[in-house]
Design a protein around this motif. Sequence first.
Motif, PDB file in Angstrom:
ATOM      1  N   THR A  22      -4.467 118.427  -5.080  1.00 43.09           N
ATOM      2  CA  THR A  22      -5.562 117.503  -4.788  1.00 43.09           C
ATOM      3  C   THR A  22      -5.011 116.174  -4.298  1.00 43.09           C
ATOM      4  OG1 THR A  22      -6.926 118.516  -6.506  1.00 43.09           O
ATOM      5  CG2 THR A  22      -7.624 116.360  -5.695  1.00 43.09           C
ATOM      6  N   ILE A  23      -5.588 115.637  -3.251  1.00 46.99           N
ATOM      7  CA  ILE A  23      -5.236 114.331  -2.714  1.00 46.99           C
ATOM      8  C   ILE A  23      -6.498 113.480  -2.681  1.00 46.99           C
ATOM      9  CG2 ILE A  23      -4.332 113.071  -0.719  1.00 46.99           C
ATOM     10  CD1 ILE A  23      -2.871 115.631   0.083  1.00 46.99           C
ATOM     11  N   ARG A  24      -6.391 112.237  -3.116  1.00 45.16           N
ATOM     12  CA  ARG A  24      -7.512 111.298  -3.060  1.00 45.16           C
ATOM     13  C   ARG A  24      -7.113 110.107  -2.209  1.00 45.16           C
ATOM     14  NH1 ARG A  24     -11.537 111.926  -7.037  1.00 45.16           N
ATOM     15  NH2 ARG A  24     -11.105 113.606  -8.507  1.00 45.16           N
ATOM     16  N   SER A  25      -8.012 109.644  -1.384  1.00 45.76           N
ATOM     17  CA  SER A  25      -7.718 108.481  -0.542  1.00 45.76           C
ATOM     18  C   SER A  25      -9.019 107.869  -0.053  1.00 45.76           C
ATOM     19  CB  SER A  25      -6.849 108.881   0.659  1.00 45.76           C
ATOM     20  OG  SER A  25      -7.625 109.585   1.615  1.00 45.76           O
ATOM     21  N   ASP A  26      -8.886 106.689   0.598  1.00 42.57           N
ATOM     22  CA  ASP A  26     -10.039 106.122   1.281  1.00 42.57           C
ATOM     23  C   ASP A  26     -10.174 106.799   2.639  1.00 42.57           C
ATOM     24  OD1 ASP A  26      -8.072 105.080   2.904  1.00 42.57           O
ATOM     25  OD2 ASP A  26      -8.120 103.099   1.952  1.00 42.57           O
ATOM     26  N   PHE A  31      -5.867 108.906   7.936  1.00 41.64           N
ATOM     27  CA  PHE A  31      -6.036 109.936   6.912  1.00 41.64           C
ATOM     28  C   PHE A  31      -7.008 111.010   7.386  1.00 41.64           C
ATOM     29  CE2 PHE A  31      -5.183 106.493   3.510  1.00 41.64           C
ATOM     30  CZ  PHE A  31      -3.831 106.563   3.788  1.00 41.64           C
ATOM     31  N   VAL A  32      -8.150 110.574   7.909  1.00 39.54           N
ATOM     32  CA  VAL A  32      -9.158 111.530   8.364  1.00 39.54           C
ATOM     33  C   VAL A  32      -8.621 112.364   9.520  1.00 39.54           C
ATOM     34  CG1 VAL A  32     -11.475 111.763   9.350  1.00 39.54           C
ATOM     35  CG2 VAL A  32     -11.046 110.046   7.594  1.00 39.54           C
ATOM     36  N   GLY A  33      -7.924 111.702  10.450  1.00 37.25           N
ATOM     37  CA  GLY A  33      -7.363 112.437  11.584  1.00 37.25           C
ATOM     38  C   GLY A  33      -6.320 113.440  11.149  1.00 37.25           C
ATOM     39  N   ALA A  34      -5.458 113.043  10.211  1.00 40.88           N
ATOM     40  CA  ALA A  34      -4.435 113.960   9.723  1.00 40.88           C
ATOM     41  C   ALA A  34      -5.058 115.132   8.992  1.00 40.88           C
ATOM     42  CB  ALA A  34      -3.472 113.216   8.804  1.00 40.88           C
ATOM     43  N   CYS A  35      -6.065 114.862   8.202  1.00 35.96           N
ATOM     44  CA  CYS A  35      -6.742 115.929   7.458  1.00 35.96           C
ATOM     45  C   CYS A  35      -7.333 116.948   8.419  1.00 35.96           C
ATOM     46  CB  CYS A  35      -7.828 115.328   6.571  1.00 35.96           C
ATOM     47  SG  CYS A  35      -8.631 116.511   5.475  1.00 35.96           S
ATOM     48  N   ARG A  36      -7.939 116.456   9.501  1.00 32.13           N
ATOM     49  CA  ARG A  36      -8.537 117.356  10.489  1.00 32.13           C
ATOM     50  C   ARG A  36      -7.467 118.142  11.234  1.00 32.13           C
ATOM     51  NH1 ARG A  36     -10.564 113.728  13.395  1.00 32.13           N
ATOM     52  NH2 ARG A  36     -12.427 113.443  12.100  1.00 32.13           N
ATOM     53  N   GLU A  37      -6.365 117.459  11.596  1.00 34.38           N
ATOM     54  CA  GLU A  37      -5.324 118.110  12.380  1.00 34.38           C
ATOM     55  C   GLU A  37      -4.547 119.141  11.572  1.00 34.38           C
ATOM     56  OE1 GLU A  37      -1.619 116.717  15.253  1.00 34.38           O
ATOM     57  OE2 GLU A  37      -3.368 115.436  14.945  1.00 34.38           O
ATOM     58  N   LEU A  38      -4.388 118.881  10.258  1.00 32.84           N
ATOM     59  CA  LEU A  38      -3.650 119.812   9.408  1.00 32.84           C
ATOM     60  C   LEU A  38      -4.522 120.961   8.919  1.00 32.84           C
ATOM     61  CD1 LEU A  38      -1.579 117.334   7.201  1.00 32.84           C
ATOM     62  CD2 LEU A  38      -0.861 118.566   9.232  1.00 32.84           C
ATOM     63  N   GLY A  39      -5.829 120.849   9.107  1.00 30.66           N
ATOM     64  CA  GLY A  39      -6.708 121.897   8.631  1.00 30.66           C
ATOM     65  C   GLY A  39      -6.898 121.895   7.140  1.00 30.66           C
ATOM     66  N   ILE A  40      -6.752 120.705   6.509  1.00 26.73           N
ATOM     67  CA  ILE A  40      -6.907 120.606   5.057  1.00 26.73           C
ATOM     68  C   ILE A  40      -8.377 120.429   4.721  1.00 26.73           C
ATOM     69  CG2 ILE A  40      -6.277 119.269   3.011  1.00 26.73           C
ATOM     70  CD1 ILE A  40      -3.750 118.463   4.412  1.00 26.73           C
ATOM     71  N   SER A  41      -8.846 121.157   3.720  1.00 26.51           N
ATOM     72  CA  SER A  41     -10.238 121.046   3.326  1.00 26.51           C
ATOM     73  C   SER A  41     -10.491 119.696   2.683  1.00 26.51           C
ATOM     74  CB  SER A  41     -10.599 122.161   2.331  1.00 26.51           C
ATOM     75  OG  SER A  41      -9.817 122.047   1.162  1.00 26.51           O
ATOM     76  N   TYR A  46     -12.563 124.255  -0.501  1.00 29.37           N
ATOM     77  CA  TYR A  46     -11.233 124.855  -0.431  1.00 29.37           C
ATOM     78  C   TYR A  46     -11.160 125.909   0.681  1.00 29.37           C
ATOM     79  CZ  TYR A  46      -9.906 122.685  -4.822  1.00 29.37           C
ATOM     80  OH  TYR A  46      -9.598 121.766  -5.804  1.00 29.37           O
ATOM     81  N   GLU A  47     -10.134 125.799   1.474  1.00 28.69           N
ATOM     82  CA  GLU A  47      -9.841 126.795   2.501  1.00 28.69           C
ATOM     83  C   GLU A  47      -8.335 127.018   2.534  1.00 28.69           C
ATOM     84  OE1 GLU A  47     -11.383 125.433   6.165  1.00 28.69           O
ATOM     85  OE2 GLU A  47     -13.493 125.534   5.525  1.00 28.69           O
ATOM     86  N   ILE A  61      -9.894 114.681  -1.184  1.00 27.49           N
ATOM     87  CA  ILE A  61     -11.153 114.036  -1.543  1.00 27.49           C
ATOM     88  C   ILE A  61     -11.164 112.616  -0.981  1.00 27.49           C
ATOM     89  CG2 ILE A  61     -12.661 113.324  -3.433  1.00 27.49           C
ATOM     90  CD1 ILE A  61     -11.375 115.489  -5.145  1.00 27.49           C
ATOM     91  N   PHE A  62     -12.130 112.328  -0.116  1.00 25.47           N
ATOM     92  CA  PHE A  62     -12.262 111.001   0.460  1.00 25.47           C
ATOM     93  C   PHE A  62     -13.313 110.200  -0.310  1.00 25.47           C
ATOM     94  CE2 PHE A  62     -10.683 113.269   4.267  1.00 25.47           C
ATOM     95  CZ  PHE A  62      -9.630 112.432   4.584  1.00 25.47           C
ATOM     96  N   ASN A  63     -13.015 108.931  -0.548  1.00 23.32           N
ATOM     97  CA  ASN A  63     -14.034 108.036  -1.085  1.00 23.32           C
ATOM     98  C   ASN A  63     -15.073 107.760  -0.009  1.00 23.32           C
ATOM     99  OD1 ASN A  63     -12.813 107.788  -3.590  1.00 23.32           O
ATOM    100  ND2 ASN A  63     -11.675 105.942  -3.021  1.00 23.32           N
ATOM    101  N   PRO A  64     -16.294 107.401  -0.407  1.00 19.53           N
ATOM    102  CA  PRO A  64     -17.302 107.034   0.596  1.00 19.53           C
ATOM    103  C   PRO A  64     -16.840 105.819   1.402  1.00 19.53           C
ATOM    104  CG  PRO A  64     -18.311 107.382  -1.554  1.00 19.53           C
ATOM    105  CD  PRO A  64     -16.826 107.372  -1.771  1.00 19.53           C
ATOM    106  N   PRO A  65     -17.317 105.662   2.625  1.00 18.58           N
ATOM    107  CA  PRO A  65     -16.958 104.477   3.419  1.00 18.58           C
ATOM    108  C   PRO A  65     -17.382 103.189   2.716  1.00 18.58           C
ATOM    109  CG  PRO A  65     -18.012 106.148   4.795  1.00 18.58           C
ATOM    110  CD  PRO A  65     -18.170 106.605   3.370  1.00 18.58           C
ATOM    111  N   HIS A  66     -16.585 102.149   2.887  1.00 22.35           N
ATOM    112  CA  HIS A  66     -16.855 100.823   2.312  1.00 22.35           C
ATOM    113  C   HIS A  66     -16.952 100.878   0.789  1.00 22.35           C
ATOM    114  CE1 HIS A  66     -17.693  99.688   6.439  1.00 22.35           C
ATOM    115  NE2 HIS A  66     -18.616 100.634   6.507  1.00 22.35           N
TER     116      HIS A  66
END
Length: 263
Positions: A22-26, A31-41, A46-47, A61-66
């Motif tokens: 599990t990874i948590r971040s803002d 972060f969002v681009g890397a998550c999409r490019e790596l195919g991480i759920s 879970y995938e 797991i991403f925190n909500p914006p702002h």
Amino acid sequence: MDTSSFINSFRRFFAIRGQVKTIRSDRGTNFVGACRELGISSNLNYEEIESFLSKQEVCWIFNPPHASHMGGVWERMIGVARRILDSMLLQLPSKLSHEVLITLMAEVTAIVNSRPLTPVSTDPEDPQILTPATLLTQKFASYPVPSGNFDGKDLYKRQWRQVQSLAKVFWDRWRKQYLSTLQVRRKWQSDRLNINTGDLVLLKDQHTKRNEWPMGRVTKTFPDKDGKVRKVEIKIARDGSSTLFFRPVTELILLLQSEDPAP
């Protein structure tokens, strides 16, 4: 950092710490681009990660914006460390070499991960404390510090002495700022709970070595006429033996109350 740069740092993290679940971040764009490019759920969807993560499941797991406040623990640690490093590095007479910088950041990591989280043992003779470093290394011993005194003059000497001088400055500043986050600030008119026998406390000792956190168990309290405890006796275990100290409550930080607090 762009997405490619973050993927490299992501791989370095896995190479040092091992696979994570599990990874948590803002919601940083990298972060969002890397998550999409790596195919991480993300968001607990879970995938299977086929090529990049050897078909192991990782949930990001991403925190909500702002909503940076939702990462309270890590955001507070990052904020304190960043403020100290900014003030330190801006005052340096010259830029650090790559080797000095990465070694300094490793020392900073050891300092931050040595902070006390919660006691493991209730035995006052052996008050083992759980730290982030304990979870990462499975070792209770603190990270050893090179012997000797390091000051500003060492910034102009060999690289390893430069690192130790900067690490000492970071420790002195970070310790003071981190300790203040553990204490609840109240006006002097407000009442607060007395420290009781059996409480686990942290001593605000100005002469402690780097990465050391002197902790002890309260063995006796000395209430004043008004019922307030302002002085206590503390048992501290060091090197297989225990020592009793008398300390004012102003020099103590309560970490954990005893199971049977006094009324």
